[in-house]
Design an enzyme around this catalytic site. Structure first.
Site, PDB file in Angstrom:
ATOM      1  N   GLY A   1      46.499  -4.324  58.620  1.00 33.40           N
ATOM      2  CA  GLY A   1      47.736  -4.631  57.500  1.00 33.40           C
ATOM      3  C   GLY A   1      48.087  -2.996  57.005  1.00 33.40           C
ATOM      4  N   SER A   2      48.477  -3.092  55.537  1.00 41.49           N
ATOM      5  CA  SER A   2      49.093  -1.792  55.225  1.00 41.49           C
ATOM      6  C   SER A   2      48.167  -0.598  55.098  1.00 41.49           C
ATOM      7  CB  SER A   2      49.793  -2.069  53.781  1.00 41.49           C
ATOM      8  OG  SER A   2      50.922  -3.159  54.062  1.00 41.49           O
TER       9      SER A   2
END
Length: 487
Positions: free
Chosen positions: A218-219
């Protein structure tokens, strides 16, 4: 008559040759396999008759030890708070001797059979005393380990904490877990049944998710993309990036969006610092495409992507503990690269790798080799070996590290003030990766380090298969681990 005697003599010679060859095969060629065969009770009795060394936390608390018992094996392996520490210890059983963890990687030291313990064995031979295994002192902080395990509870996930300046692993938790104590029965039938029960569970409790499970990061991967941008010399924290409320992936009709309006920027632009602070998908996907997959892949490799990582192998006397290689594929189409740049698509990471990412920023761009064993002591407490810190890679410059630290501090001050710890500045990055058919669930991430000005600990947390965001599921766990590290 003479002919008959000669034939008999030749037959006897042939039989002696066959006997010699078969004995040599058994004693030399097949000796190892026969000794390791779990059906060989004599070998098991011999191995269990000597007390196996203890496995200890950094403050000397016992994770595993062998205690006297009144049966033919004489000693039985016991695991204290076994489910908490099983990713570190592994287990030792009559059906699967020295399996996983330190039980496997330092097997010959623990059993007293290592070449470095020859003097101890010689003393035992001449004095008639019992040969004893060496004890293994790990870097695990028990308060941090137990707090992380308690916070994960019934969730599926992992927590890894590293001392940035040395690479010492302070915490390595994996849930769901198992208790190695269940596998230590001296009845082979009971031990085998316990193993089959654990091995057949669908939630795979014997898997060390910290090192052997890959998740889309993810981020949190945006930290690596930001590092590549800063290292290129073409960007700085105030650089304005194209952002906006949506971005159509190149060559497709798919529109990528942001989870908050702040991540859209203003008039289609956002600074690199704010893009990280507000986790702008539209900005980082376009930034990744602009940098190119070769630039990002090279930066990821400097963090450890693409390589298996050995935790306990330099002085291993068994099967070294290794983490599977995290992945950032090269030669991707631009639409796939855009997704990979925000930690989706084909980008995959272990929790250990995520902790190493945070640790590299915390340590001025210098990534240290992660280690799990501090030292090994013989039964008389003399030090046999001691681990010294070593550099894994120079992931990026100290100037880039300073800029990234400021940007990761902004994640806390601008987006998530609930991560703040009184008297301590926290540098962090959250992540939420969509998983499953139809993206119906999430993997929630949090990475960070503290104190931001003089880092003592870098932490990575992943919680698998949730419906909320990374900040909600993983954020409180990271914060609690950092608070324990500060005590």
């Amino acid at each position: 008559m003479n002919k008959a005697l000669r034939q008999l003599f030749n037959a006897v010679i042939v039989l002696f040759v066959i006997l010699g060859l078969s004995s040599s095969i058994i004693m030399v060629i097949r000796a190892g396999s026969l000794n390791s065969d779990p059906r060989n009770l004599r070998a098991l009795y011999h191995e269990y008759a000597a007390p196996r060394g203890a496995i200890l936390t950094s403050d000397g608390a016992v994770m595993a030890q062998s205690d006297p018992i009144n049966d033919s094996f004489q000693y039985q392996r016991h695991y204290h708070k076994g489910a908490v520490y099983s990713p570190i210890t592994g287990y030792y059983s009559i059906t699967s001797p020295a399996d996983r963890g330190i039980e496997a990687s330092r097997d010959r030291l623990l059993s007293g059979q290592s070449d470095s313990l020859w003097m101890d064995r010689l003393k035992s031979l001449f004095t008639g005393t019992q040969n004893k295994g060496a004890s293994i002192e790990t870097s695990i902080n028990p308060k941090m380990q137990e707090a992380a395990y308690a916070m994960l509870g019934n969730l599926s996930g992992s927590v890894v904490a590293i001392e940035p300046s040395t690479g010492r692993i302070l915490t390595m938790v994996s849930t769901p877990s198992y208790n190695p104590e269940d596998l230590t029965a001296h009845d082979s039938g009971d031990a085998s049944q316990a193993y089959q029960k654990l091995a057949s569970r669908s939630d795979n409790p014997m898997l060390n998710r910290a090192t052997s499970q890959l998740y889309p990061p993810g981020s949190t991967f945006k930290v690596i993309v930001a590092a590549a941008a800063l290292e290129s010399g073409q960007y700085h924290p105030d650089s304005q990036l194209p952002a906006g409320a949506s971005y159509t992936l190149p060559g497709t009709n798919y529109k990528l969006t942001n989870s908050t309006s702040a991540a859209n920027g203003s008039n289609g632009k956002i600074s690199l610092e704010n893009a990280l602070a507000y986790s702008s998908n539209t900005a980082f996907s376009q930034l990744g495409v602009a940098l190119g997959d070769k630039t990002l892949a090279e930066q990821a490799r400097k963090f450890g992507y693409g390589s298996t990582i050995t935790l306990d192998g330099t002085n291993s006397t068994g099967r070294p503990m290794k983490a599977v290689a995290s992945k950032f594929p090269e030669d991707q189409s631009q639409d796939r690269l855009a997704l990979a740049s925000i930690g989706q698509g084909d980008t995959l990471s272990t929790p250990l790798q995520a902790a190493m990412t945070a640790a590299a920023v915390a340590n001025g761009g210098k990534l240290m080799q992660p280690t799990l064993v501090d030292r090994v002591r013989s039964s008389d407490l003399s030090v046999i070996s001691e681990t010294t810190p070593s550099v894994y890679s120079q992931a990026f410059s100290s100037d880039t590290a300073k800029a990234l630290t400021t940007m990761m501090e902004a994640v806390t001050t601008k987006s998530y003030p609930n991560l703040a710890i009184p008297g301590m500045q926290v540098a962090a990055k959250s992540g939420t990766a969509q998983i499953g058919a139809g993206n119906t669930a999430n993997d929630g991430w949090m990475i960070g380090f503290a104190p931001a000005d003089k880092p003592k600990v870098a932490v990575a947390v992943v919680v698998h298969g949730i419906s909320s965001y990374g900040i909600d599921a993983a954020g409180p766990i990271m914060k609690r681990v950092m608070q324990e590290a500060a005590k």
